[in-house]
Design an enzyme around this catalytic site. Structure first.
Site, mmCIF file in Angstrom:
data_model
loop_
_atom_site.group_PDB
_atom_site.id
_atom_site.type_symbol
_atom_site.label_atom_id
_atom_site.label_comp_id
_atom_site.label_asym_id
_atom_site.label_seq_id
_atom_site.Cartn_x
_atom_site.Cartn_y
_atom_site.Cartn_z
ATOM 1 N N LYS A 173 -46.711 3.963 29.278
ATOM 2 C CA LYS A 173 -47.630 4.390 28.216
ATOM 3 C C LYS A 173 -48.443 5.646 28.569
ATOM 4 C CE LYS A 173 -47.109 0.107 25.851
ATOM 5 N NZ LYS A 173 -47.154 -1.298 26.096
ATOM 6 N N TYR B 164 -46.664 -9.868 28.669
ATOM 7 C CA TYR B 164 -45.520 -9.093 28.193
ATOM 8 C C TYR B 164 -45.160 -8.054 29.234
ATOM 9 C CZ TYR B 164 -42.410 -6.266 25.324
ATOM 10 O OH TYR B 164 -41.318 -5.583 24.846
ATOM 11 N N ASP C 5 -48.880 -5.555 36.339
ATOM 12 C CA ASP C 5 -48.265 -4.757 35.288
ATOM 13 C C ASP C 5 -49.390 -4.049 34.537
ATOM 14 O OD1 ASP C 5 -46.955 -3.623 33.211
ATOM 15 O OD2 ASP C 5 -45.929 -5.436 32.529
HETATM 16 C C1 LIG Z 1 -45.713 -1.951 26.606
HETATM 17 C C2 LIG Z 1 -45.624 -2.819 27.808
HETATM 18 C C3 LIG Z 1 -44.438 -2.962 28.549
HETATM 19 C C4 LIG Z 1 -43.129 -2.360 28.091
HETATM 20 O O1 LIG Z 1 -43.163 -0.988 28.064
HETATM 21 P P1 LIG Z 1 -42.041 -0.201 27.188
HETATM 22 O O2 LIG Z 1 -42.331 1.235 27.458
HETATM 23 O O3 LIG Z 1 -42.259 -0.623 25.784
HETATM 24 O O4 LIG Z 1 -40.721 -0.630 27.703
HETATM 25 C C5 LIG Z 1 -44.470 -3.679 29.712
HETATM 26 N N1 LIG Z 1 -45.610 -4.247 30.147
HETATM 27 C C6 LIG Z 1 -46.759 -4.165 29.458
HETATM 28 C C7 LIG Z 1 -47.994 -4.789 30.006
HETATM 29 C C8 LIG Z 1 -46.806 -3.443 28.268
HETATM 30 O O5 LIG Z 1 -47.945 -3.376 27.576
#
Ligand SMILES: *Cc1c(COP(=O)(O)O)cnc(C)c1O
Length: 448
Positions: A263, A142, A234
């Site tokens: 985050k 994701y 990521d």
């Molecule tokens: C939460 C998340 C995102 C997206 O971040 P948002 O602040 O919700 O846009 C992207 N990559 C990973 C791995 C995530 O856990």
């Protein structure tokens, strides 16, 4: 849940799309509880129900709901000076210095406002510097709500995973199964000179928590090097969560070219960041020619919350506290499953945990991982533990959603309502929370 949540949801359904501002929040059935306030490691809803919270905002809250005095003080003094300016401030520099000092592959950063924005900008940067268009992603990975990664299927026939993404965009994305070296090697053989980057979570954190198998990231690293593509980690969810201040890359032992953050790095406020070598990150405008901008980027309130949170984590040894509690929790859960459902797999790392309701029981549990699957080739669970998104999809995700999640909520434990997303232990949790959660887990698992 209770009547006040129900009433608020009724009002929300009239004026907010689906009653919520992010899809997952609508998942609790029949309706979500509305939050009155956080309290340490707990959350209190508008009807006065209290839950031990392991959702932690879906990842951003490392310390829990009560900001330590020095974090709250930094945020409040920033707010008192005015919300933002459109001109740089010292605190942006300080947070960038802190991240660069602790994360091995990062020399230079650009802050943005969400994880999604970070991955959008990282992909644009990779495309800009390589002059190529294709992006390799992992099935079940994701990377936020963005056009280049809301793609499913495989590298032969990628398809948009939602309406609104043009098929022509999806064709530039090549989804491969995580942990499958053969497939990604074949994709590079075929498309090597068209691939701008591989975008991968070092540990899949939004799909059941899947560890890399030994050597997988090394393979990605060498394929990228061989073909002139960038390796982008990521770390929006793993950053400053897994591997402490060094992030997950310090644990998997492979250096990416670019890293995306989000985050935790914003201390509970909206944030994202892209980091890497100075040479690469300087390719963003104004020093380079890959356009990137944002009205709220480097927001002083966010920057001070992030900086003081990370400083606090460093000074107060937050990671050993949360990691050892989660270790205890995963070990307790593993014990319970031995008695009631040995086919299920406890997964997680550091302060992250989850149960995947896998369907196959290993022949023996002798010498199996005791506090969560580590993907050890010599573990008796190795043949049955999840390796990729397909394995997570094949698990009993409906059992999670319809029986287990509600059962835990009735026990006063708040988990993510779907069978995919991770749970987190925070600094405000203690041994008593862990003991109570394991006891609740036993009652629920033994009854469903
Ligand atoms: C939460 C998340 C995102 C997206 O971040 P948002 O602040 O919700 O846009 C992207 N990559 C990973 C791995 C995530 O856990």
């Amino acid at each position: 849940m209770g009547k006040d949540s129900r009433r608020l949801y009724g009002r929300a359904l009239s004026v907010l799309a689906g009653g919520v501002n992010s899809s997952v929040r609508a998942e609790p059935s029949p309706y979500p509880f509305f939050v009155e306030k956080g309290d340490g490691g707990e959350i209190v809803d508008v009807d006065g129900n209290r839950y031990t919270d392991y959702v932690m905002g879906y990842g951003p809250l490392l310390l829990g709901h009560d900001l330590p005095e020095r974090v709250a003080g930094a945020v409040q003094s920033e707010v008192a000076r005015g919300p933002m300016y459109g001109a740089p401030t010292e605190v942006e520099v300080e947070l960038a210095e802190f991240v660069a000092e602790h994360v091995g592959s990062v020399e230079t950063l650009r802050f943005v406002n969400s994880g999604t924005e970070a991955t959008v900008s990282a992909v644009r940067l990779a495309r800009g510097v390589t002059g190529r268009d294709k992006v390799v992603v992992m099935q079940g990975g994701y990377h936020g709500a963005q056009e280049s990664t809301l793609v499913e299927g495989d590298a032969e026939s990628p398809e948009p995973s939602t309406k609104g993404v043009p098929s022509s965009f999806a064709r530039e994305t090549l989804p491969v199964p995580f942990n499958d070296e053969g497939t990604v090697e074949r994709v590079f053989e075929e498309h090597g000179d068209e691939i701008a980057c591989v975008l991968v979570e070092p540990v899949l954190g939004n799909n059941g928590v899947v560890h890399p198998v030994e050597g997988y990231h090394e393979t990605l690293r060498s394929l990228c090097d061989e073909h002139g593509a960038l390796l982008v980690f990521d770390e929006v969810i793993t950053g400053f969560r897994v591997g402490g201040l060094g992030c997950a890359q310090s644990v998997v032992g492979v250096e990416p070219d670019l890293t995306t953050f989000g985050k935790i790095v914003g201390g509970g406020f909206p944030v994202g960041a892209i980091g890497g070598s100075a040479e690469l990150v300087e390719s963003f405008t104004p020093s380079g020619d890959v356009f990137q901008a944002g009205t709220f980027s480097g927001h002083p309130v966010t920057m001070s919350a992030g900086l003081e949170t990370l400083r606090y984590a460093k000074d107060e040894d937050v990671y050993s506290h949360v990691n050892s509690l989660a270790d205890e929790l995963r070990a307790g859960m593993t014990d319970v499953l031995e008695d009631y459902a040995p086919e299920y797999t406890v997964v997680g790392v550091d302060s992250v945990f989850k149960t995947v309701f896998t369907r196959e029981t290993p022949e023996s549990l002798e010498g199996a991982c005791v506090s969560g699957c580590e993907q050890r080739a010599d573990c008796p669970r190795y043949g049955t533990c999840p390796k990729d998104a397909g394995d997570i999809d094949d698990a009993e995700t409906e059992r999670w959603k319809r029986l287990y999640w509600n059962g835990m909520l009735d026990e006063g434990v708040f988990l993510t309502p779907n069978g995919f997303e991770s749970q987190f232990v925070c600094y405000a949790h203690d041994d008593e929370d862990i003991d109570e959660t394991v006891a609740a887990y036993e009652r629920v698992v033994s009854s469903v």
